[in-house]
Design a protein around this motif. Structure first.
Motif, PDB file in Angstrom:
ATOM      1  N   LEU A  20       0.833  -1.210   0.000  1.00 16.76           N
ATOM      2  CA  LEU A  20       0.000   0.000   0.000  1.00 16.76           C
ATOM      3  C   LEU A  20       0.866   1.257   0.000  1.00 16.76           C
ATOM      4  CD1 LEU A  20      -2.892  -0.868   2.467  1.00 16.76           C
ATOM      5  CD2 LEU A  20      -3.023  -0.557   0.001  1.00 16.76           C
ATOM      6  N   VAL A  21       1.848   1.296   0.877  1.00 16.47           N
ATOM      7  CA  VAL A  21       2.691   2.491   0.980  1.00 16.47           C
ATOM      8  C   VAL A  21       3.528   2.677  -0.285  1.00 16.47           C
ATOM      9  CG1 VAL A  21       4.608   3.546   2.250  1.00 16.47           C
ATOM     10  CG2 VAL A  21       2.732   2.481   3.498  1.00 16.47           C
ATOM     11  N   VAL A  22       4.109   1.592  -0.791  1.00 24.25           N
ATOM     12  CA  VAL A  22       4.913   1.691  -2.018  1.00 24.25           C
ATOM     13  C   VAL A  22       4.032   2.079  -3.203  1.00 24.25           C
ATOM     14  CG1 VAL A  22       6.259   0.341  -3.690  1.00 24.25           C
ATOM     15  CG2 VAL A  22       6.743   0.156  -1.257  1.00 24.25           C
ATOM     16  N   GLY A  23       2.855   1.469  -3.302  1.00 26.59           N
ATOM     17  CA  GLY A  23       1.966   1.776  -4.420  1.00 26.59           C
ATOM     18  C   GLY A  23       1.462   3.203  -4.395  1.00 26.59           C
ATOM     19  N   LEU A  24       0.948   3.628  -3.246  1.00 31.09           N
ATOM     20  CA  LEU A  24       0.420   4.993  -3.139  1.00 31.09           C
ATOM     21  C   LEU A  24       1.544   6.025  -3.186  1.00 31.09           C
ATOM     22  CD1 LEU A  24      -2.285   4.321  -0.405  1.00 31.09           C
ATOM     23  CD2 LEU A  24      -2.681   4.744  -2.834  1.00 31.09           C
ATOM     24  N   GLY A  25       2.646   5.735  -2.495  1.00 27.48           N
ATOM     25  CA  GLY A  25       3.794   6.654  -2.515  1.00 27.48           C
ATOM     26  C   GLY A  25       4.426   6.747  -3.895  1.00 27.48           C
ATOM     27  N   GLY A  26       4.536   5.610  -4.583  1.00 30.82           N
ATOM     28  CA  GLY A  26       5.087   5.618  -5.936  1.00 30.82           C
ATOM     29  C   GLY A  26       4.205   6.393  -6.897  1.00 30.82           C
ATOM     30  N   ALA A  27       2.895   6.194  -6.768  1.00 32.13           N
ATOM     31  CA  ALA A  27       1.965   6.947  -7.616  1.00 32.13           C
ATOM     32  C   ALA A  27       2.116   8.448  -7.362  1.00 32.13           C
ATOM     33  CB  ALA A  27       0.523   6.501  -7.354  1.00 32.13           C
ATOM     34  N   LEU A  28       2.245   8.821  -6.105  1.00 35.73           N
ATOM     35  CA  LEU A  28       2.438  10.235  -5.749  1.00 35.73           C
ATOM     36  C   LEU A  28       3.759  10.753  -6.330  1.00 35.73           C
ATOM     37  CD1 LEU A  28       1.699  12.786  -4.137  1.00 35.73           C
ATOM     38  CD2 LEU A  28       2.827  11.729  -2.156  1.00 35.73           C
ATOM     39  N   ALA A  29       4.807   9.963  -6.214  1.00 35.34           N
ATOM     40  CA  ALA A  29       6.129  10.388  -6.691  1.00 35.34           C
ATOM     41  C   ALA A  29       6.150  10.642  -8.198  1.00 35.34           C
ATOM     42  CB  ALA A  29       7.179   9.338  -6.322  1.00 35.34           C
ATOM     43  N   PHE A  30       5.339   9.908  -8.952  1.00 36.60           N
ATOM     44  CA  PHE A  30       5.302  10.122 -10.400  1.00 36.60           C
ATOM     45  C   PHE A  30       4.220  11.112 -10.822  1.00 36.60           C
ATOM     46  CE2 PHE A  30       7.739   6.195 -10.303  1.00 36.60           C
ATOM     47  CZ  PHE A  30       8.729   6.479 -11.228  1.00 36.60           C
ATOM     48  N   LEU A  31       3.170  11.243 -10.013  1.00 34.33           N
ATOM     49  CA  LEU A  31       2.106  12.175 -10.364  1.00 34.33           C
ATOM     50  C   LEU A  31       2.557  13.629 -10.227  1.00 34.33           C
ATOM     51  CD1 LEU A  31      -0.822  12.721 -11.211  1.00 34.33           C
ATOM     52  CD2 LEU A  31      -1.453  12.553  -8.786  1.00 34.33           C
ATOM     53  N   LEU A  32       3.272  13.949  -9.168  1.00 34.93           N
ATOM     54  CA  LEU A  32       3.684  15.343  -8.954  1.00 34.93           C
ATOM     55  C   LEU A  32       4.501  15.901 -10.118  1.00 34.93           C
ATOM     56  CD1 LEU A  32       4.397  15.353  -5.119  1.00 34.93           C
ATOM     57  CD2 LEU A  32       2.524  16.492  -6.338  1.00 34.93           C
ATOM     58  N   PRO A  33       5.532  15.207 -10.593  1.00 36.25           N
ATOM     59  CA  PRO A  33       6.241  15.762 -11.753  1.00 36.25           C
ATOM     60  C   PRO A  33       5.389  15.772 -13.024  1.00 36.25           C
ATOM     61  CG  PRO A  33       7.271  13.711 -11.052  1.00 36.25           C
ATOM     62  CD  PRO A  33       6.217  14.036 -10.050  1.00 36.25           C
ATOM     63  N   ALA A  34       4.455  14.834 -13.131  1.00 36.56           N
ATOM     64  CA  ALA A  34       3.580  14.827 -14.312  1.00 36.56           C
ATOM     65  C   ALA A  34       2.716  16.084 -14.350  1.00 36.56           C
ATOM     66  CB  ALA A  34       2.687  13.580 -14.297  1.00 36.56           C
ATOM     67  N   ILE A  35       2.356  16.594 -13.187  1.00 36.75           N
ATOM     68  CA  ILE A  35       1.509  17.789 -13.110  1.00 36.75           C
ATOM     69  C   ILE A  35       2.253  19.022 -13.603  1.00 36.75           C
ATOM     70  CG2 ILE A  35       0.256  19.338 -11.547  1.00 36.75           C
ATOM     71  CD1 ILE A  35      -0.216  16.878  -9.733  1.00 36.75           C
ATOM     72  N   VAL A  36       3.521  19.110 -13.265  1.00 28.09           N
ATOM     73  CA  VAL A  36       4.252  20.354 -13.536  1.00 28.09           C
ATOM     74  C   VAL A  36       5.143  20.300 -14.779  1.00 28.09           C
ATOM     75  CG1 VAL A  36       4.219  21.061 -11.117  1.00 28.09           C
ATOM     76  CG2 VAL A  36       6.135  19.704 -11.958  1.00 28.09           C
ATOM     77  N   THR A  37       5.229  19.150 -15.432  1.00 25.93           N
ATOM     78  CA  THR A  37       6.098  19.064 -16.598  1.00 25.93           C
ATOM     79  C   THR A  37       5.537  19.896 -17.756  1.00 25.93           C
ATOM     80  OG1 THR A  37       7.269  17.571 -18.094  1.00 25.93           O
ATOM     81  CG2 THR A  37       5.012  16.988 -17.556  1.00 25.93           C
ATOM     82  N   GLY A  38       6.425  20.386 -18.572  1.00 20.58           N
ATOM     83  CA  GLY A  38       6.008  21.166 -19.736  1.00 20.58           C
ATOM     84  C   GLY A  38       5.884  20.327 -20.990  1.00 20.58           C
ATOM     85  N   SER A  39       6.194  19.041 -20.882  1.00 19.59           N
ATOM     86  CA  SER A  39       6.191  18.156 -22.047  1.00 19.59           C
ATOM     87  C   SER A  39       5.019  17.182 -21.959  1.00 19.59           C
ATOM     88  CB  SER A  39       7.507  17.373 -22.100  1.00 19.59           C
ATOM     89  OG  SER A  39       7.402  16.269 -22.962  1.00 19.59           O
ATOM     90  N   ALA A  40       4.209  17.149 -23.009  1.00 15.87           N
ATOM     91  CA  ALA A  40       3.073  16.220 -23.031  1.00 15.87           C
ATOM     92  C   ALA A  40       3.555  14.770 -23.039  1.00 15.87           C
ATOM     93  CB  ALA A  40       2.188  16.501 -24.243  1.00 15.87           C
ATOM     94  N   VAL A  41       4.609  14.493 -23.769  1.00 14.02           N
ATOM     95  CA  VAL A  41       5.136  13.121 -23.833  1.00 14.02           C
ATOM     96  C   VAL A  41       5.658  12.695 -22.461  1.00 14.02           C
ATOM     97  CG1 VAL A  41       6.923  11.662 -24.877  1.00 14.02           C
ATOM     98  CG2 VAL A  41       5.651  13.277 -26.293  1.00 14.02           C
ATOM     99  N   ARG A  42       6.395  13.562 -21.797  1.00 16.13           N
ATOM    100  CA  ARG A  42       6.910  13.254 -20.457  1.00 16.13           C
ATOM    101  C   ARG A  42       5.752  13.049 -19.488  1.00 16.13           C
ATOM    102  NH1 ARG A  42      10.100  17.628 -19.281  1.00 16.13           N
ATOM    103  NH2 ARG A  42      11.587  16.807 -20.748  1.00 16.13           N
TER     104      ARG A  42
END
Length: 142
Positions: A20-42
């Protein structure tokens, strides 16, 4: 994965909470940069990784009611499904309103990130070794 951890350690709480912690934490770790990236592909790659980690939690979320409630798990799973159904109906409306009012997609994604953080922290408090004890009904005819 959770069962493998349990077989290796013999610790049910560690096996369930780790995923649970790895799954939710991992999702959070990848979601945050996805929100602020300037690249659609990234953003697509980062969101795919976030969804991968989020999917790691599915089996554990179905197993926890069995661990805790045993033969009564059908009721617990039904309640859990109802909760997911309600969230699935409400979140698109809330997200739509946030996007319409702010004219940005970031606010609802930050809400999602916050919920992932809360979920990861709350999963630290789950103890699947605590079992539901149901007393048999008292016969009122006595």
């Amino acid at each position: 994965m959770s069962d493998a951890i349990f077989r290796r350690t013999g610790r049910l709480r560690l096996a369930r909470c780790t995923l649970l912690v790895v799954g939710l934490g991992g999702a959070l770790a990848f979601l945050l940069p996805a929100i602020v990236t300037g690249s659609a592909v990234r953003a697509v790659y980062l969101l795919a990784a976030a969804f991968f980690f989020l999917e790691l939690t599915n089996a554990v979320l179905w197993t926890l009611p069995l661990d805790i409630a045993g033969q009564y798990a059908g009721t617990a799973s039904g309640i859990m499904n109802t909760g997911f159904g309600v969230a699935g109906m409400i979140s698109p409306v809330v997200f739509g309103v946030l996007i319409q009012r702010t004219q940005h997609y970031e606010p609802p994604l930050f809400v999602s990130a916050g919920l992932l953080l809360v979920g990861a922290l709350c999963s630290l408090g789950i103890d699947p070794t605590l079992k539901v004890e149901v007393e048999p009904p008292v016969d009122s005819r006595v």
